[in-house]
Structures are given as C-alpha cells and as structure tokens.
Scaffold this motif. Structure first.
Motif, PDB file in Angstrom:
ATOM      1  N   TYR A  82       7.260  19.889  -2.714  1.00 14.11           N
ATOM      2  CA  TYR A  82       8.616  19.964  -2.150  1.00 14.11           C
ATOM      3  C   TYR A  82       8.687  19.230  -0.812  1.00 14.11           C
ATOM      4  O   TYR A  82       9.655  18.513  -0.540  1.00 14.11           O
ATOM      5  CB  TYR A  82       9.057  21.412  -1.973  1.00 14.11           C
ATOM      6  CG  TYR A  82      10.420  21.527  -1.349  1.00 14.11           C
ATOM      7  CD1 TYR A  82      11.573  21.374  -2.115  1.00 14.11           C
ATOM      8  CD2 TYR A  82      10.563  21.754   0.026  1.00 14.11           C
ATOM      9  CE1 TYR A  82      12.833  21.446  -1.533  1.00 14.11           C
ATOM     10  CE2 TYR A  82      11.813  21.817   0.611  1.00 14.11           C
ATOM     11  CZ  TYR A  82      12.945  21.664  -0.167  1.00 14.11           C
ATOM     12  OH  TYR A  82      14.176  21.716   0.414  1.00 14.11           O
ATOM     13  N   GLU A  83       7.665  19.396   0.030  1.00 19.26           N
ATOM     14  CA  GLU A  83       7.661  18.720   1.331  1.00 19.26           C
ATOM     15  C   GLU A  83       7.654  17.206   1.169  1.00 19.26           C
ATOM     16  O   GLU A  83       8.253  16.487   1.983  1.00 19.26           O
ATOM     17  CB  GLU A  83       6.453  19.174   2.152  1.00 19.26           C
ATOM     18  CG  GLU A  83       6.552  20.596   2.666  1.00 19.26           C
ATOM     19  CD  GLU A  83       5.331  21.045   3.440  1.00 19.26           C
ATOM     20  OE1 GLU A  83       5.424  22.068   4.133  1.00 19.26           O
ATOM     21  OE2 GLU A  83       4.278  20.372   3.352  1.00 19.26           O
ATOM     22  N   ALA A  98       2.160  13.347  -1.196  1.00 23.32           N
ATOM     23  CA  ALA A  98       1.561  12.646  -0.059  1.00 23.32           C
ATOM     24  C   ALA A  98       0.327  13.391   0.445  1.00 23.32           C
ATOM     25  O   ALA A  98      -0.047  14.453  -0.082  1.00 23.32           O
ATOM     26  CB  ALA A  98       2.595  12.489   1.048  1.00 23.32           C
ATOM     27  N   GLU A  99      -0.300  12.845   1.484  1.00 27.77           N
ATOM     28  CA  GLU A  99      -1.548  13.401   2.005  1.00 27.77           C
ATOM     29  C   GLU A  99      -1.377  14.868   2.391  1.00 27.77           C
ATOM     30  O   GLU A  99      -0.446  15.234   3.096  1.00 27.77           O
ATOM     31  CB  GLU A  99      -1.997  12.596   3.230  1.00 27.77           C
ATOM     32  CG  GLU A  99      -3.336  13.049   3.801  1.00 27.77           C
ATOM     33  CD  GLU A  99      -3.713  12.257   5.037  1.00 27.77           C
ATOM     34  OE1 GLU A  99      -4.346  11.189   4.881  1.00 27.77           O
ATOM     35  OE2 GLU A  99      -3.361  12.690   6.159  1.00 27.77           O
ATOM     36  N   ARG A 100      -2.312  15.681   1.937  1.00 28.83           N
ATOM     37  CA  ARG A 100      -2.239  17.136   2.153  1.00 28.83           C
ATOM     38  C   ARG A 100      -3.332  17.600   3.105  1.00 28.83           C
ATOM     39  O   ARG A 100      -4.272  16.866   3.404  1.00 28.83           O
ATOM     40  CB  ARG A 100      -2.400  17.865   0.821  1.00 28.83           C
ATOM     41  CG  ARG A 100      -3.687  17.520   0.086  1.00 28.83           C
ATOM     42  CD  ARG A 100      -4.017  18.516  -0.996  1.00 28.83           C
ATOM     43  NE  ARG A 100      -5.175  18.102  -1.784  1.00 28.83           N
ATOM     44  CZ  ARG A 100      -6.439  18.205  -1.386  1.00 28.83           C
ATOM     45  NH1 ARG A 100      -6.726  18.669  -0.190  1.00 28.83           N
ATOM     46  NH2 ARG A 100      -7.431  17.815  -2.185  1.00 28.83           N
ATOM     47  N   THR A 101      -3.195  18.845   3.529  1.00 24.57           N
ATOM     48  CA  THR A 101      -4.271  19.492   4.284  1.00 24.57           C
ATOM     49  C   THR A 101      -5.378  19.908   3.316  1.00 24.57           C
ATOM     50  O   THR A 101      -5.296  19.662   2.112  1.00 24.57           O
ATOM     51  CB  THR A 101      -3.742  20.734   5.024  1.00 24.57           C
ATOM     52  OG1 THR A 101      -3.360  21.719   4.047  1.00 24.57           O
ATOM     53  CG2 THR A 101      -2.540  20.388   5.895  1.00 24.57           C
ATOM     54  N   ASP A 102      -6.387  20.588   3.826  1.00 28.37           N
ATOM     55  CA  ASP A 102      -7.496  21.043   2.973  1.00 28.37           C
ATOM     56  C   ASP A 102      -7.129  22.262   2.133  1.00 28.37           C
ATOM     57  O   ASP A 102      -7.923  22.681   1.282  1.00 28.37           O
ATOM     58  CB  ASP A 102      -8.725  21.372   3.831  1.00 28.37           C
ATOM     59  CG  ASP A 102      -9.350  20.128   4.438  1.00 28.37           C
ATOM     60  OD1 ASP A 102      -9.158  19.036   3.872  1.00 28.37           O
ATOM     61  OD2 ASP A 102     -10.010  20.247   5.487  1.00 28.37           O
ATOM     62  N   ASP A 103      -5.956  22.829   2.360  1.00 30.78           N
ATOM     63  CA  ASP A 103      -5.498  23.976   1.575  1.00 30.78           C
ATOM     64  C   ASP A 103      -4.897  23.469   0.266  1.00 30.78           C
ATOM     65  O   ASP A 103      -3.805  22.907   0.238  1.00 30.78           O
ATOM     66  CB  ASP A 103      -4.451  24.764   2.367  1.00 30.78           C
ATOM     67  CG  ASP A 103      -3.973  26.017   1.630  1.00 30.78           C
ATOM     68  OD1 ASP A 103      -4.348  26.208   0.454  1.00 30.78           O
ATOM     69  OD2 ASP A 103      -3.224  26.802   2.240  1.00 30.78           O
ATOM     70  N   GLY A 133       0.850  12.706   6.043  1.00 33.69           N
ATOM     71  CA  GLY A 133       1.505  12.805   4.742  1.00 33.69           C
ATOM     72  C   GLY A 133       3.019  12.779   4.867  1.00 33.69           C
ATOM     73  O   GLY A 133       3.720  12.185   4.037  1.00 33.69           O
ATOM     74  N   LYS A 134       3.546  13.414   5.912  1.00 33.26           N
ATOM     75  CA  LYS A 134       4.995  13.386   6.143  1.00 33.26           C
ATOM     76  C   LYS A 134       5.449  11.967   6.459  1.00 33.26           C
ATOM     77  O   LYS A 134       6.487  11.507   5.964  1.00 33.26           O
ATOM     78  CB  LYS A 134       5.363  14.342   7.282  1.00 33.26           C
ATOM     79  CG  LYS A 134       5.112  15.803   6.935  1.00 33.26           C
ATOM     80  CD  LYS A 134       5.313  16.713   8.144  1.00 33.26           C
ATOM     81  CE  LYS A 134       4.957  18.149   7.814  1.00 33.26           C
ATOM     82  NZ  LYS A 134       5.060  19.034   8.999  1.00 33.26           N
ATOM     83  N   LYS A 135       4.654  11.253   7.276  1.00 28.83           N
ATOM     84  CA  LYS A 135       4.993   9.862   7.604  1.00 28.83           C
ATOM     85  C   LYS A 135       4.928   8.977   6.360  1.00 28.83           C
ATOM     86  O   LYS A 135       5.775   8.107   6.161  1.00 28.83           O
ATOM     87  CB  LYS A 135       4.041   9.343   8.684  1.00 28.83           C
ATOM     88  CG  LYS A 135       4.238   9.986  10.045  1.00 28.83           C
ATOM     89  CD  LYS A 135       3.191   9.491  11.034  1.00 28.83           C
ATOM     90  CE  LYS A 135       3.297  10.205  12.364  1.00 28.83           C
ATOM     91  NZ  LYS A 135       2.198   9.810  13.303  1.00 28.83           N
ATOM     92  N   GLN A 136       3.890   9.196   5.537  1.00 29.20           N
ATOM     93  CA  GLN A 136       3.776   8.435   4.279  1.00 29.20           C
ATOM     94  C   GLN A 136       5.025   8.624   3.430  1.00 29.20           C
ATOM     95  O   GLN A 136       5.590   7.654   2.902  1.00 29.20           O
ATOM     96  CB  GLN A 136       2.551   8.894   3.493  1.00 29.20           C
ATOM     97  CG  GLN A 136       1.216   8.522   4.067  1.00 29.20           C
ATOM     98  CD  GLN A 136       0.074   9.164   3.302  1.00 29.20           C
ATOM     99  OE1 GLN A 136       0.252  10.160   2.592  1.00 29.20           O
ATOM    100  NE2 GLN A 136      -1.130   8.605   3.434  1.00 29.20           N
ATOM    101  N   SER A 137       5.442   9.874   3.279  1.00 25.68           N
ATOM    102  CA  SER A 137       6.601  10.188   2.438  1.00 25.68           C
ATOM    103  C   SER A 137       7.862   9.523   2.971  1.00 25.68           C
ATOM    104  O   SER A 137       8.659   8.960   2.209  1.00 25.68           O
ATOM    105  CB  SER A 137       6.806  11.706   2.379  1.00 25.68           C
ATOM    106  OG  SER A 137       5.658  12.364   1.925  1.00 25.68           O
ATOM    107  N   ASN A 147      10.620  14.910   2.777  1.00 22.77           N
ATOM    108  CA  ASN A 147      10.374  13.808   3.704  1.00 22.77           C
ATOM    109  C   ASN A 147      10.764  12.456   3.118  1.00 22.77           C
ATOM    110  O   ASN A 147      11.208  11.565   3.856  1.00 22.77           O
ATOM    111  CB  ASN A 147       8.907  13.819   4.148  1.00 22.77           C
ATOM    112  CG  ASN A 147       8.633  14.858   5.208  1.00 22.77           C
ATOM    113  OD1 ASN A 147       8.893  14.635   6.387  1.00 22.77           O
ATOM    114  ND2 ASN A 147       8.114  16.010   4.800  1.00 22.77           N
ATOM    115  N   MET A 148      10.631  12.300   1.809  1.00 21.02           N
ATOM    116  CA  MET A 148      11.126  11.070   1.181  1.00 21.02           C
ATOM    117  C   MET A 148      12.636  10.976   1.323  1.00 21.02           C
ATOM    118  O   MET A 148      13.183   9.902   1.598  1.00 21.02           O
ATOM    119  CB  MET A 148      10.708  11.014  -0.293  1.00 21.02           C
ATOM    120  CG  MET A 148       9.249  10.712  -0.505  1.00 21.02           C
ATOM    121  SD  MET A 148       8.821  10.452  -2.257  1.00 21.02           S
ATOM    122  CE  MET A 148       9.599   8.859  -2.563  1.00 21.02           C
ATOM    123  N   ALA A 149      13.329  12.093   1.145  1.00 23.96           N
ATOM    124  CA  ALA A 149      14.779  12.109   1.306  1.00 23.96           C
ATOM    125  C   ALA A 149      15.164  11.724   2.728  1.00 23.96           C
ATOM    126  O   ALA A 149      16.102  10.939   2.942  1.00 23.96           O
ATOM    127  CB  ALA A 149      15.331  13.478   0.954  1.00 23.96           C
TER     128      ALA A 149
END
Length: 206
Positions: A55-56, A12-17, A28-32, A60-62
């Motif tokens: 892994y995150e 899912a959507e990540r930060t710039d790192d 990204g957490k909401k997307q998952s 979050n999908m789980a």
C-alpha cells in the motif's frame, strides 16, 4: 491506441521486517515517487496486496504522479502465495535448500518442488483469467498493481516463457524493486506481456 495495461510490480525497497506490517525504507518511498512521476497525467487504477509496504508503494507512486487522493483496491491474490500449493512443504524446502529465493526460482525454471507448488503454466493462466482479465473493466488506460517477489518472479517467468533471467538458484539474479510485467489487453481482448523495470535495473544480483 485502444490498448490497456496492468503493471504488476514488486513493491519498493523495504525494511528488514518482512511481515505484513513491515514498511518501506525512506529510499523505497523515494523510489516509488520517482517511478510514479513517469505516470503523470494518467488516470491510474491502483491495487495493492494486504501488506503495508505494498500500500505504501501505491501511495508514494500516487504522490509522484501528482494524484492528491489515492484510491487503491486491495487484492489478496497479490500477497504472493498464488503459485504455492502447500505452505508447510514450501517452508520445509526453504529451511533445507537455501531459502525461498532458491526454492522459488528452481520451481519457476526447472519445475522443481511439485508437491509444494502448482504447475507454473496452468496456474499462471488461472491468474490471468481469474484475477487480471475481469479487472480490466476498471482500467481506463493504465493500472499499477503492487505485489511481492514470490508472486512476481514466477509470474514474470510464465509471462516471458522463461526468457527473463531470475535464476537465483544458478546466477544469484533476483527481481529488483519496482520491476515486473506489463499485461497488455488489445481492443480485441487479446493479451500480450512485456517484462518491465521501474529502476535502472530489473534485477538484483545478490
């Protein structure tokens, strides 16, 4: 009936790192969680790369699927370098030719950069034979594996015989978050492929 599926998706959507320890954004957490909700009621075999954001995404999908305790395999082959033959040459091309998205898409569709990458067809077949097929034994009905664009793009091109449009070098189309391919095994052991998207679009126009 009788089929099993392994979804191999970009995180899912990540930060710039973009390093191994980079995280998902709140979006990204909401997307998952939203995509995970589509799998409610399924016994899901999760797997992630060695990167935190992978892994995150599984975690979050789980949560979205209503799974209280996540059990997820770590599969290093999902890290993204499966199709890459020579990392230093790949890095050189990235620096000289406009970045990794340009180089990887030109490789996948045009067969460019043969000294930096393995042949797409044979390497794609190896991924299915060596990484995917043996793990179908762990799949009850549905598996979700979270990977990265540098694996998912050439894999999607391989699985669809180039029919998906991820030609960033030409059209600026790149794989969207939570998009990828469904690898489906029939009761007879046969394999077929379907491109899939978790969000409203399977591509990002950059």
């Amino acid at each position: 009936a009788g089929e099993k599926v392994i979804f191999i998706l970009r995180h899912a959507e990540r930060t710039d790192d973009t390093g191994k320890n980079g995280h998902l954004t709140d979006n990204g957490k909401k997307q998952s969680q939203s995509v995970g909700a589509k799998f409610k009621g399924e016994d899901i075999y999760f797997a992630n790369s060695t990167y935190t954001r992978s892994y995150e995404t599984c975690s979050n999908m789980a949560t979205g699927a209503g799974i209280a305790s996540l059990v997820s395999d770590t599969i290093p082959e999902l890290d993204g370098a499966w199709f890459e033959k020579d990392e230093s040459k790949f890095e050189n091309y990235k620096n000289s030719d406009g970045g990794g998205w340009v180089v990887t898409s030109a490789y996948a569709y045009k067969g460019s950069y043969t000294d930096a990458f393995y042949p797409l067809k044979s390497r794609g077949e190896e991924f299915i034979t060596e990484v995917v097929k043996p793990r179908f034994e762990k799949v009850n009905k549905v598996a979700v594996w979270i990977s990265h664009d540098m694996l998912v793009v050439p894999l999607a091109v391989f699985c669809t015989d180039g029919k998906v449009n991820l030609r960033y070098f030409d059209t600026k189309q790149w794989i969207n978050y939570l998009a990828g391919v469904a690898i489906i095994m029939g009761a007879d052991g046969s394999i077929r492929y379907v491109p899939v998207k978790g969000l409203s679009s399977g591509t990002m126009t950059m």
